[in-house]
Design a protein around this motif. Structure first.
Motif, PDB file in Angstrom:
ATOM      1  N   THR A  16      56.128  46.123  43.084  1.00 62.39           N
ATOM      2  CA  THR A  16      54.991  45.770  43.925  1.00 62.39           C
ATOM      3  C   THR A  16      54.375  47.010  44.543  1.00 62.39           C
ATOM      4  OG1 THR A  16      55.948  43.604  44.413  1.00 62.39           O
ATOM      5  CG2 THR A  16      54.264  44.404  45.922  1.00 62.39           C
ATOM      6  N   ALA A  17      55.229  47.911  45.043  1.00 60.73           N
ATOM      7  CA  ALA A  17      54.739  49.186  45.562  1.00 60.73           C
ATOM      8  C   ALA A  17      54.041  49.980  44.466  1.00 60.73           C
ATOM      9  CB  ALA A  17      55.899  49.992  46.140  1.00 60.73           C
ATOM     10  N   GLY A  18      54.594  49.928  43.255  1.00 62.10           N
ATOM     11  CA  GLY A  18      53.970  50.622  42.139  1.00 62.10           C
ATOM     12  C   GLY A  18      52.578  50.101  41.844  1.00 62.10           C
ATOM     13  N   LEU A  19      52.397  48.775  41.866  1.00 62.05           N
ATOM     14  CA  LEU A  19      51.080  48.186  41.646  1.00 62.05           C
ATOM     15  C   LEU A  19      50.112  48.586  42.756  1.00 62.05           C
ATOM     16  CD1 LEU A  19      52.179  44.631  40.479  1.00 62.05           C
ATOM     17  CD2 LEU A  19      50.869  46.266  39.103  1.00 62.05           C
ATOM     18  N   HIS A  20      50.596  48.590  43.986  1.00 63.01           N
ATOM     19  CA  HIS A  20      49.747  48.996  45.117  1.00 63.01           C
ATOM     20  C   HIS A  20      49.285  50.436  44.937  1.00 63.01           C
ATOM     21  CE1 HIS A  20      49.428  49.582  49.782  1.00 63.01           C
ATOM     22  NE2 HIS A  20      48.240  49.551  49.198  1.00 63.01           N
ATOM     23  N   LEU A  21      50.220  51.331  44.641  1.00 62.82           N
ATOM     24  CA  LEU A  21      49.861  52.742  44.479  1.00 62.82           C
ATOM     25  C   LEU A  21      48.935  52.943  43.287  1.00 62.82           C
ATOM     26  CD1 LEU A  21      53.164  54.696  45.233  1.00 62.82           C
ATOM     27  CD2 LEU A  21      51.302  54.082  46.775  1.00 62.82           C
ATOM     28  N   ALA A  22      49.177  52.198  42.202  1.00 63.38           N
ATOM     29  CA  ALA A  22      48.312  52.330  41.030  1.00 63.38           C
ATOM     30  C   ALA A  22      46.880  51.940  41.372  1.00 63.38           C
ATOM     31  CB  ALA A  22      48.849  51.479  39.887  1.00 63.38           C
ATOM     32  N   CYS A  23      46.712  50.873  42.152  1.00 63.46           N
ATOM     33  CA  CYS A  23      45.375  50.461  42.566  1.00 63.46           C
ATOM     34  C   CYS A  23      44.718  51.510  43.463  1.00 63.46           C
ATOM     35  CB  CYS A  23      45.437  49.113  43.281  1.00 63.46           C
ATOM     36  SG  CYS A  23      45.792  47.715  42.196  1.00 63.46           S
ATOM     37  N   LEU A  24      45.482  52.056  44.390  1.00 62.95           N
ATOM     38  CA  LEU A  24      44.939  53.100  45.258  1.00 62.95           C
ATOM     39  C   LEU A  24      44.566  54.338  44.449  1.00 62.95           C
ATOM     40  CD1 LEU A  24      47.380  52.856  48.304  1.00 62.95           C
ATOM     41  CD2 LEU A  24      44.956  52.236  48.277  1.00 62.95           C
ATOM     42  N   ALA A  25      45.417  54.714  43.505  1.00 66.10           N
ATOM     43  CA  ALA A  25      45.128  55.876  42.674  1.00 66.10           C
ATOM     44  C   ALA A  25      43.870  55.657  41.838  1.00 66.10           C
ATOM     45  CB  ALA A  25      46.315  56.186  41.764  1.00 66.10           C
ATOM     46  N   ALA A  26      43.587  54.396  41.484  1.00 67.08           N
ATOM     47  CA  ALA A  26      42.379  54.060  40.737  1.00 67.08           C
ATOM     48  C   ALA A  26      41.139  54.021  41.622  1.00 67.08           C
ATOM     49  CB  ALA A  26      42.566  52.705  40.047  1.00 67.08           C
ATOM     50  N   GLY A  27      41.341  54.208  42.930  1.00 64.41           N
ATOM     51  CA  GLY A  27      40.210  54.217  43.852  1.00 64.41           C
ATOM     52  C   GLY A  27      39.761  52.842  44.304  1.00 64.41           C
ATOM     53  N   LEU A  28      40.600  51.822  44.110  1.00 68.51           N
ATOM     54  CA  LEU A  28      40.238  50.464  44.500  1.00 68.51           C
ATOM     55  C   LEU A  28      40.164  50.353  46.012  1.00 68.51           C
ATOM     56  CD1 LEU A  28      39.821  47.594  43.151  1.00 68.51           C
ATOM     57  CD2 LEU A  28      42.194  47.150  43.809  1.00 68.51           C
ATOM     58  N   GLY A  29      39.130  49.700  46.503  1.00 73.62           N
ATOM     59  CA  GLY A  29      38.984  49.548  47.947  1.00 73.62           C
ATOM     60  C   GLY A  29      38.049  48.412  48.309  1.00 73.62           C
ATOM     61  N   SER A  30      37.639  48.387  49.557  1.00 75.53           N
ATOM     62  CA  SER A  30      36.758  47.342  50.060  1.00 75.53           C
ATOM     63  C   SER A  30      35.455  47.331  49.258  1.00 75.53           C
ATOM     64  CB  SER A  30      36.464  47.595  51.538  1.00 75.53           C
ATOM     65  OG  SER A  30      35.576  46.627  52.045  1.00 75.53           O
ATOM     66  N   GLY A  31      35.018  46.133  48.897  1.00 72.40           N
ATOM     67  CA  GLY A  31      33.808  45.987  48.110  1.00 72.40           C
ATOM     68  C   GLY A  31      34.039  45.973  46.609  1.00 72.40           C
ATOM     69  N   ASP A  32      35.263  46.308  46.184  1.00 72.89           N
ATOM     70  CA  ASP A  32      35.602  46.311  44.764  1.00 72.89           C
ATOM     71  C   ASP A  32      36.265  44.994  44.365  1.00 72.89           C
ATOM     72  OD1 ASP A  32      34.713  48.970  44.439  1.00 72.89           O
ATOM     73  OD2 ASP A  32      36.664  49.762  45.068  1.00 72.89           O
ATOM     74  N   TRP A  33      36.397  44.806  43.046  1.00 72.34           N
ATOM     75  CA  TRP A  33      37.044  43.621  42.482  1.00 72.34           C
ATOM     76  C   TRP A  33      38.214  44.026  41.604  1.00 72.34           C
ATOM     77  CZ3 TRP A  33      36.012  38.475  43.307  1.00 72.34           C
ATOM     78  CH2 TRP A  33      34.850  38.183  44.046  1.00 72.34           C
ATOM     79  N   LEU A  34      39.297  43.257  41.714  1.00 71.80           N
ATOM     80  CA  LEU A  34      40.425  43.323  40.792  1.00 71.80           C
ATOM     81  C   LEU A  34      40.544  41.973  40.116  1.00 71.80           C
ATOM     82  CD1 LEU A  34      43.983  44.734  41.233  1.00 71.80           C
ATOM     83  CD2 LEU A  34      43.734  42.322  40.661  1.00 71.80           C
ATOM     84  N   TRP A  35      40.685  41.994  38.781  1.00 75.91           N
ATOM     85  CA  TRP A  35      40.910  40.772  38.020  1.00 75.91           C
ATOM     86  C   TRP A  35      42.283  40.827  37.374  1.00 75.91           C
ATOM     87  CZ3 TRP A  35      35.866  40.011  34.605  1.00 75.91           C
ATOM     88  CH2 TRP A  35      34.760  39.834  35.451  1.00 75.91           C
ATOM     89  N   THR A  36      42.924  39.676  37.298  1.00 78.08           N
ATOM     90  CA  THR A  36      44.230  39.600  36.656  1.00 78.08           C
ATOM     91  C   THR A  36      44.468  38.180  36.134  1.00 78.08           C
ATOM     92  OG1 THR A  36      46.579  40.181  36.888  1.00 78.08           O
ATOM     93  CG2 THR A  36      45.551  39.053  38.756  1.00 78.08           C
ATOM     94  N   SER A  37      45.648  37.956  35.606  1.00 75.31           N
ATOM     95  CA  SER A  37      46.035  36.645  35.090  1.00 75.31           C
ATOM     96  C   SER A  37      46.566  35.767  36.218  1.00 75.31           C
ATOM     97  CB  SER A  37      47.133  36.826  34.030  1.00 75.31           C
ATOM     98  OG  SER A  37      47.752  35.582  33.729  1.00 75.31           O
ATOM     99  N   PRO A  38      46.253  34.472  36.195  1.00 76.67           N
ATOM    100  CA  PRO A  38      46.832  33.583  37.215  1.00 76.67           C
ATOM    101  C   PRO A  38      48.296  33.253  36.955  1.00 76.67           C
ATOM    102  CG  PRO A  38      45.414  32.334  35.736  1.00 76.67           C
ATOM    103  CD  PRO A  38      45.286  33.772  35.321  1.00 76.67           C
ATOM    104  N   ILE A  39      48.802  33.519  35.740  1.00 76.90           N
ATOM    105  CA  ILE A  39      50.213  33.257  35.456  1.00 76.90           C
ATOM    106  C   ILE A  39      50.975  34.569  35.531  1.00 76.90           C
ATOM    107  CG2 ILE A  39      51.881  32.452  33.724  1.00 76.90           C
ATOM    108  CD1 ILE A  39      50.329  30.224  35.117  1.00 76.90           C
TER     109      ILE A  39
END
Length: 385
Positions: free
Chosen positions: A55-78
């Protein structure tokens, strides 16, 4: 009770941890880098960054990708909720793309259609998290093509897939995903107790992941805003986190890694045996993804509910009563109360909801004996026929 999953720890694992306990380093020591290098080398990646959990890895990966307020992340519901929550941690909005009804991974055709609409509306995702469900990658080649076309960062949530392969290469090699996240939870392919790792081929991402993992602090003079005050000096460059792993965990991980091929071979043998034993029962199995070789973290069956005399709940409870610790992976994320409050509702992703209505995870771990596996299948047969 036969559990749905469990760790396999032997004397060599225990000895490796004891050796660390008797050393000078319990954390922030040399074994962490050795573990990172060993996993990266195994997968063919340039950089491995070990963290306290996936979970920490996913968080850091998103931050490293520059994800922030106003952005969208898409993923699978399963998936487990962490695959979506990592976007919310960054202040981003989250949306989902339905699953392929055969492979139970993200539906690439549905994603392509949704991206076309989002491009017209100016609401393209900054990050897409593709989940390697049960140990099998999604259609990563097609996903990588969509990432190039629409400019999003592709993160593979490969928490289930240590040791899996795709297109003849190890999952985590970096050819398709910008970053890949592994889990080393006890029920996963190898364990460090808790723990995870982010793999990438990009030096800029590797550097940022390491910085964010440890409070945003650096001792590298080349990154500092002024000359060092002395050997004690460090600077906090941004707001980071304490997402570090320990040398104790790294030692266990290195020891487990030496048996990875044995673990994989046993899981694949059990999966093949399940497939044969279940052939005449009213269940559907996960279809193989072209080019993918699963690590078989989970063995999931989907009950053909229109062909059985008991409800999904009755089969689940009946298996537990028979001493078989089945589980269910997963409740669609968009149906969780937190996400319903964000506007999601039943009917939004019908393939995911249909999957949930019949899914059942059977026991799968290297220590599962054939006699136990026979009991699992006999118990299921008695409830379905």
């Amino acid at each position: 009770m036969i559990p749905y999953g469990r760790q396999s720890v032997d004397a060599s694992d225990i000895a490796a941890v004891v050796e660390v306990l008797q050393s000078d380093w319990l954390t922030q020591g040399p074994l962490i880098e050795r573990f990172e290098q060993a996993i990266a080398q195994r997968c063919g990646a340039a950089h491995g960054v070990a963290v306290c959990n996936a979970t920490a890895g996913l968080h850091l990966a998103c931050l490293a990708a520059g994800l922030g307020s106003g952005d969208w992340l898409w993923t699978s519901p399963i998936s487990f909720v962490a695959s979506a929550n990592c976007g919310r941690y960054c202040g981003a909005s989250v949306d989902f793309v339905d699953i392929d009804p055969r492979t139970w991974t993200i539906d690439v055709a549905a994603l392509a259609l949704k991206l076309e609409g989002a491009a017209r509306q100016g609401r393209l995702p900054k990050v897409v998290v593709a989940v390697a469900f049960a140990g099998q990658s999604a259609d990563m080649c097609s996903l990588a093509g969509l990432a190039r076309r629409y400019g999003f960062t592709l993160i593979e949530d490969a928490a289930h897939a240590v040791g899996a392969r795709y297109a003849g290469k190890s999952v985590g090699c970096g050819e398709f995903a910008d970053m890949t996240v592994f889990s080393f939870h006890p029920v996963k392919i190898i364990t460090t107790g808790e723990g995870g790792m982010v793999l990438t081929n990009r030096g800029d991402l590797g550097q940022r992941l390491r910085l964010l993992r440890s409070h945003g602090i650096t001792r590298d003079a080349g990154q500092m805003s002024e000359d060092s005050h002395g050997a004690w000096y460090y600077q906090q460059l941004e707001l980071g986190f304490n997402y570090r792993i320990t040398d104790l965990q790294a030692a266990l991980g290195l020891s487990q890694l030496a048996r990875l091929d044995d673990f994989l071979a046993r899981r694949r043998a059990l999966a093949a045996r399940y497939q044969a034993l279940l052939a005449n029962l009213p269940v559907s199995l996960q279809a193989p993804q072209p080019q993918a070789e699963s690590a078989w973290h989970l063995f999931v069956v989907r009950l053909q509910v229109d062909r059985i005399r008991r409800s999904h709940r009755e089969v689940f409870d009946g298996m537990r009563a028979a001493g078989v610790g089945v589980n269910l992976h997963y409740i669609p994320i968009h149906l969780q109360p937190y996400y319903r409050e964000l506007g999601f509702k039943p009917g939004d992703f019908p393939q995911a909801e249909g999957y949930y209505a019949g899914a059942l995870s059977l026991p799968m771990y290297p220590g599962l004996s054939e006699a136990q596996q026979d009991h699992v299948v006999d118990s299921l047969r008695g409830l379905l026929t």
